[in-house]
Design a protein around this motif. Sequence first.
Motif, PDB file in Angstrom:
ATOM      1  N   MET A   1       1.179  -0.906  -0.384  1.00  0.00           N
ATOM      2  CA  MET A   1      -0.127   0.187   0.094  1.00  0.00           C
ATOM      3  C   MET A   1       0.658   1.093  -0.015  1.00  0.00           C
ATOM      4  O   MET A   1       2.123   1.526   0.954  1.00  0.00           O
ATOM      5  N   ASN A   2       0.262   2.483  -0.765  1.00  0.00           N
ATOM      6  CA  ASN A   2       0.963   3.801  -0.630  1.00  0.00           C
ATOM      7  C   ASN A   2       0.915   4.024   0.592  1.00  0.00           C
ATOM      8  O   ASN A   2       0.240   4.035   1.081  1.00  0.00           O
ATOM      9  N   ALA A   3       1.201   5.874   0.594  1.00  0.00           N
ATOM     10  CA  ALA A   3       1.167   6.312   2.491  1.00  0.00           C
ATOM     11  C   ALA A   3      -0.951   6.758   1.593  1.00  0.00           C
ATOM     12  O   ALA A   3      -1.160   6.446   3.668  1.00  0.00           O
ATOM     13  N   ARG A   4      -1.305   6.623   0.908  1.00  0.00           N
ATOM     14  CA  ARG A   4      -2.498   7.362   0.909  1.00  0.00           C
ATOM     15  C   ARG A   4      -3.392   6.455   0.983  1.00  0.00           C
ATOM     16  O   ARG A   4      -4.202   6.173   1.838  1.00  0.00           O
ATOM     17  N   GLU A   5      -3.073   5.097   0.795  1.00  0.00           N
ATOM     18  CA  GLU A   5      -3.910   3.491   1.162  1.00  0.00           C
ATOM     19  C   GLU A   5      -3.939   4.039   3.088  1.00  0.00           C
ATOM     20  O   GLU A   5      -4.611   3.216   3.964  1.00  0.00           O
ATOM     21  N   HIS A   6      -2.661   3.732   3.038  1.00  0.00           N
ATOM     22  CA  HIS A   6      -2.474   3.395   4.562  1.00  0.00           C
ATOM     23  C   HIS A   6      -3.335   4.695   5.248  1.00  0.00           C
ATOM     24  O   HIS A   6      -3.766   4.144   6.275  1.00  0.00           O
ATOM     25  N   ARG A   7      -3.370   5.841   4.822  1.00  0.00           N
ATOM     26  CA  ARG A   7      -3.393   6.350   5.511  1.00  0.00           C
ATOM     27  C   ARG A   7      -5.257   6.017   6.087  1.00  0.00           C
ATOM     28  O   ARG A   7      -6.374   6.541   6.793  1.00  0.00           O
ATOM     29  N   ARG A   8      -6.058   6.140   4.889  1.00  0.00           N
ATOM     30  CA  ARG A   8      -7.258   5.607   4.545  1.00  0.00           C
ATOM     31  C   ARG A   8      -7.753   4.154   5.265  1.00  0.00           C
ATOM     32  O   ARG A   8      -8.602   4.367   6.506  1.00  0.00           O
ATOM     33  N   ALA A   9      -6.654   3.075   5.128  1.00  0.00           N
ATOM     34  CA  ALA A   9      -6.974   2.328   5.963  1.00  0.00           C
ATOM     35  C   ALA A   9      -6.611   2.819   7.501  1.00  0.00           C
ATOM     36  O   ALA A   9      -8.247   2.354   8.232  1.00  0.00           O
ATOM     37  N   ALA A  10      -6.499   3.574   8.222  1.00  0.00           N
ATOM     38  CA  ALA A  10      -6.076   4.776   9.279  1.00  0.00           C
ATOM     39  C   ALA A  10      -7.091   5.160   9.882  1.00  0.00           C
ATOM     40  O   ALA A  10      -7.990   5.028  11.321  1.00  0.00           O
ATOM     41  N   THR A  11      -7.527   6.099   8.667  1.00  0.00           N
ATOM     42  CA  THR A  11      -8.913   6.334   9.141  1.00  0.00           C
ATOM     43  C   THR A  11      -9.762   5.523   9.781  1.00  0.00           C
ATOM     44  O   THR A  11     -10.849   6.382  10.255  1.00  0.00           O
ATOM     45  N   ALA A  12     -10.122   4.611   8.572  1.00  0.00           N
ATOM     46  CA  ALA A  12     -11.221   3.843   8.890  1.00  0.00           C
ATOM     47  C   ALA A  12     -11.485   3.089  10.314  1.00  0.00           C
ATOM     48  O   ALA A  12     -13.017   2.254  10.564  1.00  0.00           O
ATOM     49  N   ASP A  25      -6.447  12.926  12.940  1.00  0.00           N
ATOM     50  CA  ASP A  25      -5.271  11.578  13.446  1.00  0.00           C
ATOM     51  C   ASP A  25      -5.144  11.327  12.802  1.00  0.00           C
ATOM     52  O   ASP A  25      -3.460  10.883  13.220  1.00  0.00           O
ATOM     53  N   ALA A  26      -5.810  10.586  11.650  1.00  0.00           N
ATOM     54  CA  ALA A  26      -4.512   9.532  10.692  1.00  0.00           C
ATOM     55  C   ALA A  26      -3.610  10.531  10.387  1.00  0.00           C
ATOM     56  O   ALA A  26      -2.857  10.255  10.289  1.00  0.00           O
ATOM     57  N   ALA A  27      -4.428  12.091   9.616  1.00  0.00           N
ATOM     58  CA  ALA A  27      -3.394  12.399   8.801  1.00  0.00           C
ATOM     59  C   ALA A  27      -2.071  12.588   9.680  1.00  0.00           C
ATOM     60  O   ALA A  27      -1.041  13.360   8.942  1.00  0.00           O
ATOM     61  N   LEU A  28      -2.470  13.496  10.750  1.00  0.00           N
ATOM     62  CA  LEU A  28      -1.881  13.864  12.206  1.00  0.00           C
ATOM     63  C   LEU A  28      -0.511  13.159  12.289  1.00  0.00           C
ATOM     64  O   LEU A  28       0.657  13.224  12.375  1.00  0.00           O
ATOM     65  N   LEU A  29      -0.847  12.073  12.444  1.00  0.00           N
ATOM     66  CA  LEU A  29       0.346  10.992  12.817  1.00  0.00           C
ATOM     67  C   LEU A  29       1.467  10.290  11.616  1.00  0.00           C
ATOM     68  O   LEU A  29       2.199   9.823  11.443  1.00  0.00           O
ATOM     69  N   LEU A  30       0.128  10.473  10.446  1.00  0.00           N
ATOM     70  CA  LEU A  30       1.556  10.015   8.667  1.00  0.00           C
ATOM     71  C   LEU A  30       2.288  11.185   8.703  1.00  0.00           C
ATOM     72  O   LEU A  30       3.636  10.861   8.853  1.00  0.00           O
ATOM     73  N   ALA A  31       1.915  12.174   8.676  1.00  0.00           N
ATOM     74  CA  ALA A  31       3.029  13.454   9.272  1.00  0.00           C
ATOM     75  C   ALA A  31       3.541  13.903   9.702  1.00  0.00           C
ATOM     76  O   ALA A  31       5.220  13.559   9.529  1.00  0.00           O
ATOM     77  N   HIS A  32       3.347  13.218  10.838  1.00  0.00           N
ATOM     78  CA  HIS A  32       4.376  12.781  12.736  1.00  0.00           C
ATOM     79  C   HIS A  32       5.672  11.786  11.713  1.00  0.00           C
ATOM     80  O   HIS A  32       6.450  12.060  11.257  1.00  0.00           O
ATOM     81  N   VAL A  33       5.242  10.477  11.713  1.00  0.00           N
ATOM     82  CA  VAL A  33       5.709   9.436  11.524  1.00  0.00           C
ATOM     83  C   VAL A  33       6.726   9.771   9.825  1.00  0.00           C
ATOM     84  O   VAL A  33       8.213  10.082   9.499  1.00  0.00           O
ATOM     85  N   ALA A  34       6.235  10.978   8.715  1.00  0.00           N
ATOM     86  CA  ALA A  34       6.561  10.902   7.985  1.00  0.00           C
ATOM     87  C   ALA A  34       7.918  11.885   7.537  1.00  0.00           C
ATOM     88  O   ALA A  34       8.659  12.651   6.946  1.00  0.00           O
ATOM     89  N   GLY A  35       7.825  12.631   9.078  1.00  0.00           N
ATOM     90  CA  GLY A  35       8.819  14.157   8.715  1.00  0.00           C
ATOM     91  C   GLY A  35       7.669  14.981   8.574  1.00  0.00           C
ATOM     92  O   GLY A  35       8.778  16.156   8.010  1.00  0.00           O
ATOM     93  N   THR A  36       6.621  15.691   7.830  1.00  0.00           N
ATOM     94  CA  THR A  36       6.532  16.416   7.688  1.00  0.00           C
ATOM     95  C   THR A  36       4.832  16.603   7.851  1.00  0.00           C
ATOM     96  O   THR A  36       4.624  17.031   8.770  1.00  0.00           O
ATOM     97  N   SER A  37       4.919  17.341   7.735  1.00  0.00           N
ATOM     98  CA  SER A  37       3.329  18.735   7.765  1.00  0.00           C
ATOM     99  C   SER A  37       1.918  17.685   6.833  1.00  0.00           C
ATOM    100  O   SER A  37       2.355  17.060   6.169  1.00  0.00           O
ATOM    101  N   VAL A  38       0.927  18.148   7.770  1.00  0.00           N
ATOM    102  CA  VAL A  38      -0.317  17.594   7.345  1.00  0.00           C
ATOM    103  C   VAL A  38      -0.233  18.219   5.592  1.00  0.00           C
ATOM    104  O   VAL A  38      -0.495  16.767   4.816  1.00  0.00           O
ATOM    105  N   GLY A  39      -0.100  19.427   5.315  1.00  0.00           N
ATOM    106  CA  GLY A  39      -0.389  19.745   4.237  1.00  0.00           C
ATOM    107  C   GLY A  39       0.869  19.374   3.264  1.00  0.00           C
ATOM    108  O   GLY A  39       0.820  18.868   1.713  1.00  0.00           O
ATOM    109  N   GLY A  40       1.977  18.958   4.092  1.00  0.00           N
ATOM    110  CA  GLY A  40       2.770  17.836   2.538  1.00  0.00           C
ATOM    111  C   GLY A  40       3.169  17.251   2.785  1.00  0.00           C
ATOM    112  O   GLY A  40       3.328  16.107   1.778  1.00  0.00           O
ATOM    113  N   LEU A  41       1.916  15.781   2.994  1.00  0.00           N
ATOM    114  CA  LEU A  41       1.683  14.555   3.528  1.00  0.00           C
ATOM    115  C   LEU A  41       1.258  14.413   0.962  1.00  0.00           C
ATOM    116  O   LEU A  41       1.412  12.963   0.743  1.00  0.00           O
TER     117      LEU A  41
END
Length: 288
Positions: A1-12, A25-41
Motif C-alpha cells: 500500500m502507498n501512503a494514501r492507502e495507509h491513511r485511508r485504512a487508518a482512518t477507517a 488524527d490519521a493524517a497528523l500521525l502519518l505526517a509525524h512519521v513521515a517528518g512533514t506537515s499534513v499539507g506536505g503529505l
Amino acid sequence: MNAREHRRAATAELAAAGVPSPDVDAALLLAHVAGTSVGGLVTVDELTQEQVDRYRAMIDRRRAREPLQHIIGHVQFGMVDLEVGPGVFIPRMETEALLSWALEAIADVAEPVVVDLCSGSGALALSIADARRNAVVHAVEIADEPLRWLHRNLSRMPDQVANRVETHQGDVRDPAVLTGIRADVVVANPPYIPETAELPVEVIDHDPHLALFGGADGMSVIAPMIATVAQLLEAGGKVAIEHDDSTGQAVIEVLTADGRFDSIGQNYDLAGRPRFVTATRTTTSRRI
C-alpha cells in the motif's frame, strides 16, 4: 500500500474505534512519521517498512484512545511547542483565548510581572514569557509530575525566556504561596470540572484527575484561590480565571463577594462558550 492507502485504512480503523476526528488524527500521525506537515503529505507516496511499522503502532495506540498528543509527544500552544505525556494536563487550544487576553493586558506595562497559577506543563507561563521577553513570570504548580514536565519544557526555551521564568511548588489556595511577589497580571487554569461531569476516554483515563476536577461544583480550587489572587495583584492589576462552561456566574460571584475586585466580567472563547472571567484589583479594599 502507498501512503494514501495507509491513511485511508487508518482512518477507517480509528472511526470504528470511536475516535472523534479519525481522518485528522490519521493524517497528523502519518505526517509525524513521515517528518512533514499534513499539507506536505501530498508529496509523500511510499513509506519505508520502518515508517509503516511506526505508523501502525501509533494507530493502535490511538485506537485504544490514548491521546494524540501523548503519542506524538508534544502539543503546540500559542507559539510554543510543549512536550506532554502521562502525568500532565494537555493544554487545550481554547485556553489560547486567555493567553491573548493576558498579552493584551500587559501590552502597555514596561516590565510586567505575571503569575501563572496551576501552571501544569507551563503552557501559559512559557507562552507569555516567550511573547514578552522583558516580563518576569512566576509559574506555580502543586504536583510533582506536572512540575517535572514544566521544568522539562522550561529547559527547551531560549535562555532569554528561561532566565525570566521562576517556578514554585505550592498550593494556590494558600495566600502565602508567593510571599513578597506583586504582580501586574495573574492567570489561572485551575482544576474546575465538576466531579459528576462525563468526559471522553482520552481525558478521564489520561489527564491527571488533580488537574481536572474542582470538587462537586467545580469551585473547590477557584473559590479559595481568590484570596491568593488578591494578595498577589498590585492595585489596578488584572486577573483571568478559566472555568467550566457551567460555573462562570459562580466565579463572578466569588470575586464580587471578596470585595477587592471590580470590572468583573465574563469572557468567551472562539466557539462562543463562556471560558474565563476577568477582574481588576481595586485600589482600595471594600472587603468586609
